[in-house]
Design a protein around this motif. Structure first.
Motif, PDB file in Angstrom:
ATOM      1  N   PHE A   1      40.929  47.089  53.469  1.00 54.57           N
ATOM      2  CA  PHE A   1      40.304  47.859  52.851  1.00 54.57           C
ATOM      3  C   PHE A   1      40.506  47.947  51.568  1.00 54.57           C
ATOM      4  O   PHE A   1      41.253  47.776  50.973  1.00 54.57           O
ATOM      5  N   PHE A   2      39.145  48.213  50.807  1.00 54.96           N
ATOM      6  CA  PHE A   2      39.333  48.215  49.494  1.00 54.96           C
ATOM      7  C   PHE A   2      38.143  49.472  48.811  1.00 54.96           C
ATOM      8  O   PHE A   2      36.842  49.105  49.592  1.00 54.96           O
ATOM      9  N   ARG A   3      38.349  50.448  48.169  1.00 50.62           N
ATOM     10  CA  ARG A   3      37.419  51.413  47.757  1.00 50.62           C
ATOM     11  C   ARG A   3      37.673  51.817  46.290  1.00 50.62           C
ATOM     12  O   ARG A   3      38.730  52.379  45.991  1.00 50.62           O
ATOM     13  N   GLY A   4      36.772  51.503  45.223  1.00 52.58           N
ATOM     14  CA  GLY A   4      37.289  51.527  43.711  1.00 52.58           C
ATOM     15  C   GLY A   4      36.042  51.082  43.040  1.00 52.58           C
ATOM     16  O   GLY A   4      35.197  50.436  43.550  1.00 52.58           O
ATOM     17  N   ASN A   5      36.426  51.261  41.754  1.00 51.41           N
ATOM     18  CA  ASN A   5      35.399  50.867  40.801  1.00 51.41           C
ATOM     19  C   ASN A   5      35.657  49.108  40.576  1.00 51.41           C
ATOM     20  O   ASN A   5      36.782  48.779  40.512  1.00 51.41           O
TER      21      ASN A   5
END
Length: 429
Positions: free
Chosen positions: A247-251
């Motif tokens: 999982f990765f969530r970001g700018n």
């Protein structure tokens, strides 16, 4: 015959002893004088660190938390300390300065063991804390160096330096026993170099030259996590309960090493068991990140604008095994905590090899992952910032790190005093 032999043997022994004394291998003083033990270091005493906190005007700290607090008069105390705002959002990650100040205001009525206590007499202090919210000053007075609003930040820095330079305790040590938090990458951006002798509380060395910040004198702090801590994470099968592999969530648009985020997006797209999502830090997105991390086995931590980011500590308190991609990251409390027990590390080169990172995670043994998950649950309290402070939480750990750095600072102070012996005293001696 026996007399000559005895004389020769005596002369030989005398010669050997003389040589040993000359070479320094034997010290006869220990036979005739009591041995004095070396003074114990502060770390060995076991007592709390005694910290004197400068009484700065509110504009340097809580005054930046809102007009209401800036208009109040008098010193900040345990009774009138403003609570950290629940809706601070991404600003929370740079709030280490607030929690350090709060820990010194707390009087310890709960009875728990404390690593640092505030003293009112600076002459009795081991260290001096400068409660300037340098990170909040960045977010309050403008983000860009060329922004006209940043003038307020620059004026605070100029005024603070003047206050410190007038302090006899700062003069005595050259600032070496002074503790100054600078966790935002642009904190104290105008006059930072003038404080390079002090013990800086930073999150990494990404924006600091080697002549200013080093592991020998500075403390690496965790970011304050933004997602909520996972306090009831106790499923029967934690591995199967987390359905997302990575999982990765970001700018994804970052500077320097953070440019790898765009490249990783291209490499990881198309994998059904991977969630790699572009996002900005809003309250709703933070909630979605919280849910995503709790449902994932591994959480990706590529570099941001600097080698570290809040995401690593969000993963830790979510009990999602961190996958760290960096060639030069420095981690907090690493002299006490072995990150390899609950994290996986990839070099930049390995991460950019198509298919390599995902295949490694897919083949990762379930039993090893479960052990890492258990270890995350055991260590996550070391990354909690809270008030009142608790034993072994993040603030407790930071003050212990400061205690470890002080012997070097104290040595420099003692050397400085020796080198400043007046000429008239030398002539007298």
């Amino acid at each position: 015959m026996y007399g000559k032999a005895a004389i020769c043997l005596t002369l030989a022994i005398t010669f050997l002893i003389s040589c040993s004394i000359y070479l320094g291998t034997v010290d006869l003083r220990s036979y005739f004088f009591p041995v004095q033990s070396a003074p114990r270091s502060l770390c060995a005493t076991g007592r709390p660190l005694r910290v004197y906190m400068y009484d700065l005007p509110r504009k340097f700290h809580v005054g930046m938390m809102g007009r209401r607090y800036s208009k109040e008069s008098g010193p900040v105390t345990m009774e009138n300390l403003p609570p950290w705002p629940a809706r601070a959002g991404v600003r929370r990650q740079h709030s280490v300065e607030y929690w350090l100040m709060a820990s010194l205001l707390y009087d310890g009525k709960g009875g728990e063991e404390r690593e640092a206590v505030r003293v009112s007499d600076p002459a009795t202090a081991d260290a001096f804390f400068v409660p300037f919210f340098s990170s909040m000053s960045v977010t309050t007075h403008g983000h860009n160096m060329t922004d006209a609003a940043t003038e307020g930040d620059r004026r605070l820095q100029v005024e603070l330096l003047e206050i410190l330079r007038q302090s006899k305790y700062y003069q005595r040590s050259g600032g070496r026993d002074h503790v100054i938090p600078m966790t935002h990458p642009n904190a104290f951006r105008f006059l930072r170099q003038q404080l390079n002798a002090s013990i800086l509380i930073i999150v990494d060395f990404g924006r600091y030259p080697r002549t200013m910040a080093t592991l020998s004198k500075d403390v690496v702090s965790p970011y304050v996590h933004v997602v909520k801590s996972f306090t009831d994470d106790d499923p029967l099968d934690p591995y199967e309960n987390r359905t997302t592999l990575l999982f990765f969530r970001g700018n994804t648009v970052r500077k320097d090493e953070g440019k790898i985020r765009v490249k990783l997006a291209k490499i990881l797209t198309g994998n059904n068991d991977v969630r790699y999502e572009k996002s900005v830090a809003t309250p709703s997105n933070i909630k979605m990140s919280t849910k995503g991390m709790r449902l994932s086995k591994f959480c990706l931590h590529p570099a941001g604008d600097t080698p570290s980011s809040c995401r690593l500590f969000d993963a830790i308190v979510s009990h999602c095994v961190p996958v760290v991609v960096s060639d030069k990251i420095e981690l907090p409390f690493e002299d006490e905590i072995d990150y390899t027990k609950f994290s996986i590390f990839f070099s930049m080169k390995e991460a950019l090899e198509p298919g390599y990172l995902v295949n490694q995670l897919r083949q990762f043994p379930k039993d090893r992952w479960v052990e890492m998950w258990k270890r995350l649950k055991q260590v996550s309290h070391h990354y909690e910032f809270q008030y009142p402070p608790k034993e072994e939480d993040a603030v407790y750990m930071i003050w212990r790190q400061v205690k470890h750095k002080l012997p070097g600072a104290q040595l420099a102070v003692h050397r400085n005093r020796r080198l400043k012996i007046p000429d008239w005293w030398r002539r007298k001696k």
